[in-house]
Design an enzyme around this catalytic site. Structure first.
Site, PDB file in Angstrom:
ATOM      1  N   LYS A   1      32.036 -47.544   7.601  1.00  0.00           N
ATOM      2  CA  LYS A   1      30.855 -48.400   7.800  1.00  0.00           C
ATOM      3  C   LYS A   1      31.273 -49.765   8.330  1.00  0.00           C
ATOM      4  O   LYS A   1      30.528 -50.404   9.087  1.00  0.00           O
ATOM      5  CB  LYS A   1      30.100 -48.550   6.479  1.00  0.00           C
ATOM      6  CG  LYS A   1      28.760 -49.249   6.606  1.00  0.00           C
ATOM      7  CD  LYS A   1      27.778 -48.436   7.423  1.00  0.00           C
ATOM      8  CE  LYS A   1      26.477 -49.220   7.684  1.00  0.00           C
ATOM      9  NZ  LYS A   1      25.719 -49.462   6.459  1.00  0.00           N
TER      10      LYS A   1
ATOM     11  N   ALA B   1      33.193 -23.117  10.119  1.00  0.00           N
ATOM     12  CA  ALA B   1      32.841 -21.740   9.718  1.00  0.00           C
ATOM     13  C   ALA B   1      32.482 -20.875  10.927  1.00  0.00           C
ATOM     14  O   ALA B   1      31.378 -20.340  11.022  1.00  0.00           O
ATOM     15  CB  ALA B   1      31.681 -21.767   8.715  1.00  0.00           C
TER      16      ALA B   1
ATOM     17  N   ASP C   1      37.378 -44.952   1.827  1.00  0.00           N
ATOM     18  CA  ASP C   1      37.416 -44.713   3.271  1.00  0.00           C
ATOM     19  C   ASP C   1      36.025 -44.781   3.891  1.00  0.00           C
ATOM     20  O   ASP C   1      35.867 -45.211   5.040  1.00  0.00           O
ATOM     21  CB  ASP C   1      38.051 -43.347   3.551  1.00  0.00           C
ATOM     22  CG  ASP C   1      39.554 -43.360   3.301  1.00  0.00           C
ATOM     23  OD1 ASP C   1      40.094 -44.448   3.009  1.00  0.00           O
ATOM     24  OD2 ASP C   1      40.180 -42.291   3.370  1.00  0.00           O
TER      25      ASP C   1
ATOM     26  N   LEU D   1      40.165 -31.673   8.558  1.00  0.00           N
ATOM     27  CA  LEU D   1      41.172 -31.069   7.673  1.00  0.00           C
ATOM     28  C   LEU D   1      40.521 -30.092   6.706  1.00  0.00           C
ATOM     29  O   LEU D   1      41.059 -29.011   6.442  1.00  0.00           O
ATOM     30  CB  LEU D   1      41.903 -32.171   6.908  1.00  0.00           C
ATOM     31  CG  LEU D   1      43.013 -31.720   5.945  1.00  0.00           C
ATOM     32  CD1 LEU D   1      44.178 -31.117   6.717  1.00  0.00           C
ATOM     33  CD2 LEU D   1      43.494 -32.893   5.095  1.00  0.00           C
ATOM     34  N   SER D   2      39.339 -30.434   6.182  1.00  0.00           N
ATOM     35  CA  SER D   2      38.634 -29.562   5.247  1.00  0.00           C
ATOM     36  C   SER D   2      38.216 -28.248   5.896  1.00  0.00           C
ATOM     37  O   SER D   2      38.027 -27.246   5.200  1.00  0.00           O
ATOM     38  CB  SER D   2      37.381 -30.271   4.699  1.00  0.00           C
ATOM     39  OG  SER D   2      37.718 -31.462   4.028  1.00  0.00           O
TER      40      SER D   2
ATOM     41  N   ASN E   1      36.291 -41.648  12.789  1.00  0.00           N
ATOM     42  CA  ASN E   1      36.810 -40.368  12.308  1.00  0.00           C
ATOM     43  C   ASN E   1      36.438 -39.205  13.217  1.00  0.00           C
ATOM     44  O   ASN E   1      37.316 -38.542  13.760  1.00  0.00           O
ATOM     45  CB  ASN E   1      36.313 -40.076  10.891  1.00  0.00           C
ATOM     46  CG  ASN E   1      37.324 -40.436   9.824  1.00  0.00           C
ATOM     47  OD1 ASN E   1      38.346 -41.051  10.109  1.00  0.00           O
ATOM     48  ND2 ASN E   1      37.053 -40.055   8.602  1.00  0.00           N
ATOM     49  N   GLU E   2      35.156 -38.953  13.335  1.00  0.00           N
ATOM     50  CA  GLU E   2      34.744 -37.785  14.109  1.00  0.00           C
ATOM     51  C   GLU E   2      33.289 -37.864  14.520  1.00  0.00           C
ATOM     52  O   GLU E   2      32.483 -38.590  13.923  1.00  0.00           O
ATOM     53  CB  GLU E   2      34.957 -36.480  13.320  1.00  0.00           C
ATOM     54  CG  GLU E   2      33.958 -36.222  12.198  1.00  0.00           C
ATOM     55  CD  GLU E   2      34.315 -36.864  10.892  1.00  0.00           C
ATOM     56  OE1 GLU E   2      33.391 -37.368  10.222  1.00  0.00           O
ATOM     57  OE2 GLU E   2      35.502 -36.876  10.531  1.00  0.00           O
TER      58      GLU E   2
ATOM     59  N   GLY F   1      40.262 -35.966   7.577  1.00  0.00           N
ATOM     60  CA  GLY F   1      38.945 -36.003   6.962  1.00  0.00           C
ATOM     61  C   GLY F   1      38.254 -34.655   7.010  1.00  0.00           C
ATOM     62  O   GLY F   1      38.777 -33.632   6.558  1.00  0.00           O
ATOM     63  N   TYR F   2      37.064 -34.634   7.595  1.00  0.00           N
ATOM     64  CA  TYR F   2      36.239 -33.423   7.672  1.00  0.00           C
ATOM     65  C   TYR F   2      36.977 -32.303   8.400  1.00  0.00           C
ATOM     66  O   TYR F   2      36.930 -31.139   8.009  1.00  0.00           O
ATOM     67  CB  TYR F   2      34.934 -33.786   8.385  1.00  0.00           C
ATOM     68  CG  TYR F   2      33.838 -32.745   8.330  1.00  0.00           C
ATOM     69  CD1 TYR F   2      33.890 -31.653   7.465  1.00  0.00           C
ATOM     70  CD2 TYR F   2      32.715 -32.871   9.144  1.00  0.00           C
ATOM     71  CE1 TYR F   2      32.869 -30.718   7.428  1.00  0.00           C
ATOM     72  CE2 TYR F   2      31.683 -31.954   9.110  1.00  0.00           C
ATOM     73  CZ  TYR F   2      31.761 -30.880   8.261  1.00  0.00           C
ATOM     74  OH  TYR F   2      30.745 -29.954   8.224  1.00  0.00           O
TER      75      TYR F   2
END
Length: 295
Positions: free
Chosen positions: A80, A215, A75, A195-196, A150-151, A192-193
């Protein structure tokens, strides 16, 4: 004759056989192949591949003459790839030689079955929205490639202290996130990020933007889904003089009190998807949804 661009970030020892296989399939179908310059150097430097047999022209930038674009990797390679494809409307096929491969949905073991279908036009297009960023005062690192698939994230830098992310939606104050940062994600980036960090899974065709704090110290701070017509404005402050902004895999340092404006990009990325594939199937396969003894 079809014209196809090929790009990869890395050359893994175990992927040479699949790269050769892709070249052979494209040659059999008389496809005009052009390989990204740095990736081509990696290919011909590898002893497993005969450079005389696979001699192709190279590109540094793309233009509208390309009919297809093959991304070989995971991914991250697709993320890129969009810096080459940009707003040219070239369909992108992701061949997964990496690990999870949420965007790169064509498995390397299935090349012989999948690539001919793509060359015959036997596929559907999944339109993926992007996010664009503007920074005031302007930042040179974000002028050329100011978009992300993505973000776009703001993150603390060189400190263990939290940052304060003052957040406005269409110029209306939402909240200030006291956190390690904030992720502004597309539906594509929801797996991606975001979801984490506890963000929701969002179907890629949804017309939405996801805000996910990283966080957060506010225990009541939760991810929020907003319409993709919303303009998101951020003002970041903290103990350090600057902080980080990431656009997918690209990172820039931004001074405190700069104003960041994020909104939906005016163009989309066209991802090639075989007719038998779907986002729902990918969820079950990649995220193991339904892996329950009761099922």
């Amino acid at each position: 004759m079809l014209k196809a661009g090929i790009y990869g970030q890395f050359y893994h020892e175990n992927s040479s056989v699949f790269i050769q296989q892709l070249f052979e399939i494209l040659r059999e179908h008389r496809v005009d192949v052009v390989v990204e310059e740095q990736f081509y150097k990696l290919i011909i430097e590898n002893k497993d591949i005969n450079s005389e047999q696979y001699e192709y022209p190279t590109f540094q930038t793309l233009d509208s003459t390309y009919d297809l674009f093959f991304s070989i990797g995971g991914d991250g390679t697709i993320l890129k790839s969009i810096t080459y494809v940009k707003d040219l409307n070239i369909p992108v096929a992701g061949i997964n030689t990496g690990r999870l491969g949420f965007l790169a949905s064509i498995q390397k073991e299935e090349l012989a079955a999948c690539v001919p279908k793509i060359l015959e036009g036997n596929y559907k297009i999944s339109e993926r929205s992007l996010l664009s960023i503007e920074v005031s005062p302007t930042h040179s690192d974000l002028n050329t490639f100011n978009f992300a698939l993505n973000e776009i994230s703001v993150l603390r830098k060189n400190t263990t202290s939290m940052i304060r992310v003052e957040t406005y939606l269409n110029n209306e104050y939402l909240t200030s996130y006291w956190s390690d940062g904030l992720i502004v994600s597309t539906p594509t980036g929801s797996t991606g990020y975001s979801l984490s960090c506890g963000g929701p899974v969002v179907e890629p065709s949804s017309k939405s933007i996801i805000l996910t704090p990283i966080a957060p110290h506010n225990l009541n701070a939760r991810p929020i889904i907003i319409p993709d017509c919303t303009e998101v404005k951020l003002k970041v402050s903290g103990r350090e003089n600057n902080y980080l902004v990431s656009l997918d895999s690209r990172i820039a340092g931004i001074d405190n009190e700069s104003v960041i404006t994020i909104k939906k990009s005016p163009f989309t990325i066209k991802m090639i998807q075989l007719h038998e594939d779907s986002f729902i199937k990918t969820l079950r396969k990649k995220l193991l949804w339904g892996e329950d003894k009761r099922n």
